[in-house]
Design a protein around this motif. Structure first.
Motif, PDB file in Angstrom:
ATOM      1  N   PRO A 232     106.606 106.998   4.658  1.00 29.42           N
ATOM      2  CA  PRO A 232     107.860 106.069   4.638  1.00 29.42           C
ATOM      3  C   PRO A 232     108.278 106.167   6.181  1.00 29.42           C
ATOM      4  O   PRO A 232     108.444 107.186   6.690  1.00 29.42           O
ATOM      5  N   ASN A 233     108.583 104.847   6.598  1.00 32.19           N
ATOM      6  CA  ASN A 233     109.169 104.946   7.698  1.00 32.19           C
ATOM      7  C   ASN A 233     108.631 104.932   9.138  1.00 32.19           C
ATOM      8  O   ASN A 233     108.836 104.988  10.094  1.00 32.19           O
ATOM      9  N   ALA A 234     107.218 105.168   8.943  1.00 26.57           N
ATOM     10  CA  ALA A 234     106.263 105.373  10.090  1.00 26.57           C
ATOM     11  C   ALA A 234     106.192 103.975  10.658  1.00 26.57           C
ATOM     12  O   ALA A 234     105.920 104.028  11.867  1.00 26.57           O
ATOM     13  N   GLY A 235     106.443 102.909   9.915  1.00 29.76           N
ATOM     14  CA  GLY A 235     106.184 101.633  10.527  1.00 29.76           C
ATOM     15  C   GLY A 235     105.420 100.944  10.030  1.00 29.76           C
ATOM     16  O   GLY A 235     104.814  99.699  10.756  1.00 29.76           O
ATOM     17  N   LYS A 236     104.779 101.092   8.937  1.00 29.61           N
ATOM     18  CA  LYS A 236     103.354 100.251   8.143  1.00 29.61           C
ATOM     19  C   LYS A 236     103.700  98.870   8.156  1.00 29.61           C
ATOM     20  O   LYS A 236     103.053  98.132   8.506  1.00 29.61           O
ATOM     21  N   SER A 237     105.168  98.505   7.586  1.00 29.69           N
ATOM     22  CA  SER A 237     105.256  97.080   7.362  1.00 29.69           C
ATOM     23  C   SER A 237     105.625  96.437   8.638  1.00 29.69           C
ATOM     24  O   SER A 237     105.057  95.123   8.769  1.00 29.69           O
ATOM     25  N   THR A 238     106.251  96.915   9.445  1.00 29.55           N
ATOM     26  CA  THR A 238     106.360  96.424  10.869  1.00 29.55           C
ATOM     27  C   THR A 238     105.334  96.084  11.458  1.00 29.55           C
ATOM     28  O   THR A 238     105.120  95.076  11.925  1.00 29.55           O
ATOM     29  N   GLN A 285     109.574 101.513  -0.264  1.00 27.30           N
ATOM     30  CA  GLN A 285     109.282 102.534   1.054  1.00 27.30           C
ATOM     31  C   GLN A 285     108.438 103.954   0.591  1.00 27.30           C
ATOM     32  O   GLN A 285     108.241 104.557   1.303  1.00 27.30           O
ATOM     33  N   ASN A 339     103.071 105.736  16.306  1.00 28.10           N
ATOM     34  CA  ASN A 339     104.072 104.375  16.559  1.00 28.10           C
ATOM     35  C   ASN A 339     105.121 104.857  17.328  1.00 28.10           C
ATOM     36  O   ASN A 339     105.586 106.106  17.267  1.00 28.10           O
ATOM     37  N   LYS A 340     106.003 103.924  17.458  1.00 24.42           N
ATOM     38  CA  LYS A 340     107.294 103.971  18.148  1.00 24.42           C
ATOM     39  C   LYS A 340     107.285 104.431  19.424  1.00 24.42           C
ATOM     40  O   LYS A 340     108.408 105.273  19.705  1.00 24.42           O
ATOM     41  N   ASP A 342     108.064 103.402  21.996  1.00 25.36           N
ATOM     42  CA  ASP A 342     108.970 102.706  22.757  1.00 25.36           C
ATOM     43  C   ASP A 342     110.279 103.800  22.784  1.00 25.36           C
ATOM     44  O   ASP A 342     111.017 103.755  24.041  1.00 25.36           O
ATOM     45  N   GLN A 343     110.258 104.706  21.833  1.00 26.77           N
ATOM     46  CA  GLN A 343     111.323 105.697  21.786  1.00 26.77           C
ATOM     47  C   GLN A 343     110.968 107.013  22.399  1.00 26.77           C
ATOM     48  O   GLN A 343     111.489 108.063  22.100  1.00 26.77           O
ATOM     49  N   SER A 362     103.617 100.486  19.781  1.00 26.37           N
ATOM     50  CA  SER A 362     105.089 100.176  19.356  1.00 26.37           C
ATOM     51  C   SER A 362     104.991  98.830  18.297  1.00 26.37           C
ATOM     52  O   SER A 362     104.750  97.768  18.896  1.00 26.37           O
ATOM     53  N   ALA A 363     105.095  99.271  17.355  1.00 27.55           N
ATOM     54  CA  ALA A 363     104.950  98.144  16.389  1.00 27.55           C
ATOM     55  C   ALA A 363     106.068  96.978  16.393  1.00 27.55           C
ATOM     56  O   ALA A 363     106.044  95.840  16.148  1.00 27.55           O
ATOM     57  N   ALA A 364     107.346  97.679  17.116  1.00 23.74           N
ATOM     58  CA  ALA A 364     108.334  96.911  17.298  1.00 23.74           C
ATOM     59  C   ALA A 364     108.331  95.933  18.363  1.00 23.74           C
ATOM     60  O   ALA A 364     108.690  94.835  18.503  1.00 23.74           O
TER      61      ALA A 364
END
Ligand code: GDP
Length: 459
Positions: A232-238, A285, A339-340, A342-343, A362-364
């Motif tokens: 959860p929160n890995a960014g799958k849906s993003t 989630q 993922n992520k 960017d951070q 970066s999915a974002a």
């Protein structure tokens, strides 16, 4: 060849275009009275007296009432899609007008067409074989470049030609073997057994190739079943939203286009990827608490491709190899994605460098998205397809090919066992039967009903 023209004495009518408001719509009539029926409501000229393949402008009238100004296209039998007299009326694209026209023709004596009935008539009247008729449906449904190309190849008869040649050769042998039977007690052999064996082996090779092509064909037609897994929160849906929105953005850049998006289908480089069970990704989630969960395992096994996503800002690089090993036990290829990014600082990033084939994303922000799309595409081997070889995309054809192969094996076994000609002929006939099912030399009413009922009205 079918000579069922006589069975189709009625004239059918249906809208040939999708409902909804558009500039134009088409209402199509086919059958012996098509032209006469249209003539009665089209006062501008005598359509019966006009040559085939001509266009005629005028009004359609319901009594004194003008329904629309239209263009009538005339196709006289047998030079039409159905090989019957066909009239296509291009009217203004209003549902009301289309409905009025169809009702008008039904009052004049036409019958509402059943789903796929135009294509069915085309098949029954020998316009094309069954595999080609089915390809018409596939062509209309094709949403990607590869699906379109496979359907077009089949519609134009590529696949059918191949099967037809094989079948001809087998028919020749079957009749030779059967001829021997006519000679009863005499010990004659018209069908050289060694030649037959060679032929069966050749056929086997071709059929095997076609059977193998279905793996790719299925993917081309139905999409690559893909699953995104991760905590959860890995960014799958993003990520999923980003991928899908990207595609929508590209398509809606083309002025004037609207396209119905199929939820969770993504077309990359002409290939469709179908994301499995994505509803869960969006709504909750906690779908994938642990990768060991049985349901997740099952999903991963069903898929042809797994995207394993982790939050690189919150994951110990040392964990990843074990997780990947667990996923690889499913036997499905996996793309590991950090993922992520960017951070992520450069130092943090370098801690992941040792993981093979890892993709930074970066999915974002969309960084790394293009590389991911390339990676998706690389999992599908389109080489065979690109070289123009026939690719089997239809499950029904695939099943008939499997049965054909089985029957050919039986012919070989019978040859080895030295069985008598009558049994051998039966085995060959069995192979012919299954080959014929594909192109429609062998059909039943049930089979035809099943195939054509999947078409829309008006096709
Ligand atoms: P899921 O549970 O795996 O579906 O994760 P979500 O897609 O819901 O993302 C969880 C959180 O991470 C959300 O707040 C997202 O906005 C955030 N997120 C996802 N991808 C990225 C990314 O690439 N960078 C950053 N900074 N945040 C992200």
């Amino acid at each position: 060849m079918h000579t069922s023209l006589l069975h189709h004495q009625d004239t059918i009518v249906a809208p040939a275009t999708a409902p909804g408001t558009a500039a134009l719509a088409i209402v199509r009539l086919s059958g012996p009275d098509a032209i006469a029926l249209c003539n009665r409501v089209f006062p501008a000229k005598d359509l019966q007296a006009q040559p085939s393949h001509t266009l005629h402008f005028g009004t359609i009238r319901d009594g004194d009432d003008i329904v629309d100004e239209v263009v009538v296209s005339l196709y006289k039998a047998p030079r039409s899609f159905t090989r019957e007299d066909v009239v296509e009326i291009s009217c203004h694209g209003s549902n009301y007008i289309v409905r009025r026209l169809v009702q008008l023709f039904i009052r004049q004596g036409a019958r509402m067409a059943q789903p796929g009935e135009f294509t069915k008539r085309a098949f029954l009247n020998g316009q094309f074989d069954l595999a080609q008729a089915e390809a018409v449906g596939d062509l209309i449904a094709a949403e990607s470049e590869t699906a379109h190309r496979a359907a077009l190849h089949q519609m134009r008869g590529g696949f059918s030609r191949e099967l037809h040649e094989l079948r001809e050769k087998l028919v020749h042998f079957a009749s030779m073997v059967e001829l021997e039977l006519d000679f009863g007690e005499e010990d004659v052999e018209f069908a050289n057994r060694d030649d037959l064996r060679t032929l069966i082996r050749d056929l086997h090779r071709v059929i095997d190739g076609l059977i193998r092509s279905f793996d790719l064909g299925n993917v081309i037609k139905n999409g690559v079943p893909t699953v995104i897994v991760g905590k959860p929160n890995a960014g799958k849906s993003t990520l999923l939203n980003k991928l899908l929105n990207e595609e929508k953005a590209i398509v809606s850049d083309i002025p004037g286009t609207t396209r119905d998006f199929i939820e969770d289908e993504l077309v990359v480089g002409g290939v469709t990827f179908r994301f499995i069970d994505t509803a869960g990704l969006r709504e909750t989630q906690d779908t994938i608490e642990a990768l060991g969960v049985q349901r997740t395992q099952e999903k991963m096994r069903q898929a042809s491709l797994i995207l394993y996503l982790f939050d690189a800002t919150d994951t110990d690089p040392a964990e990843i190899p074990d997780v990947l090993a667990t996923i690889r036990e499913t036997g499905t290829p996996v793309v590991p994605i950090a993922n992520k990014v960017d951070q992520l600082s450069a130092v943090q990033r370098s801690a992941f460098q040792s993981i093979a084939d890892l993709l930074f994303l970066s999915a974002a922000t969309g960084e790394g998205l293009e590389a991911l799309q390339q990676r998706l595409l690389a999992t599908v081997d389109l080489q065979e397809f690109r070289t123009g070889n026939t690719t089997v995309t239809n499950l029904r054809h695939y099943e008939s090919l499997l049965k054909t192969r089985e029957a050919l094996d039986q012919v070989l076994a019978s040859l080895d066992a030295g069985v008598t000609g009558d049994f051998l002929a039966m085995d060959i006939r069995q192979s012919l039967h299954h080959l014929g099912e594909i192109t429609g030399e062998i059909t039943t009413d049930d089979l035809l009903a099943n195939i054509f009922s999947k078409f829309c009205i008006g096709k």
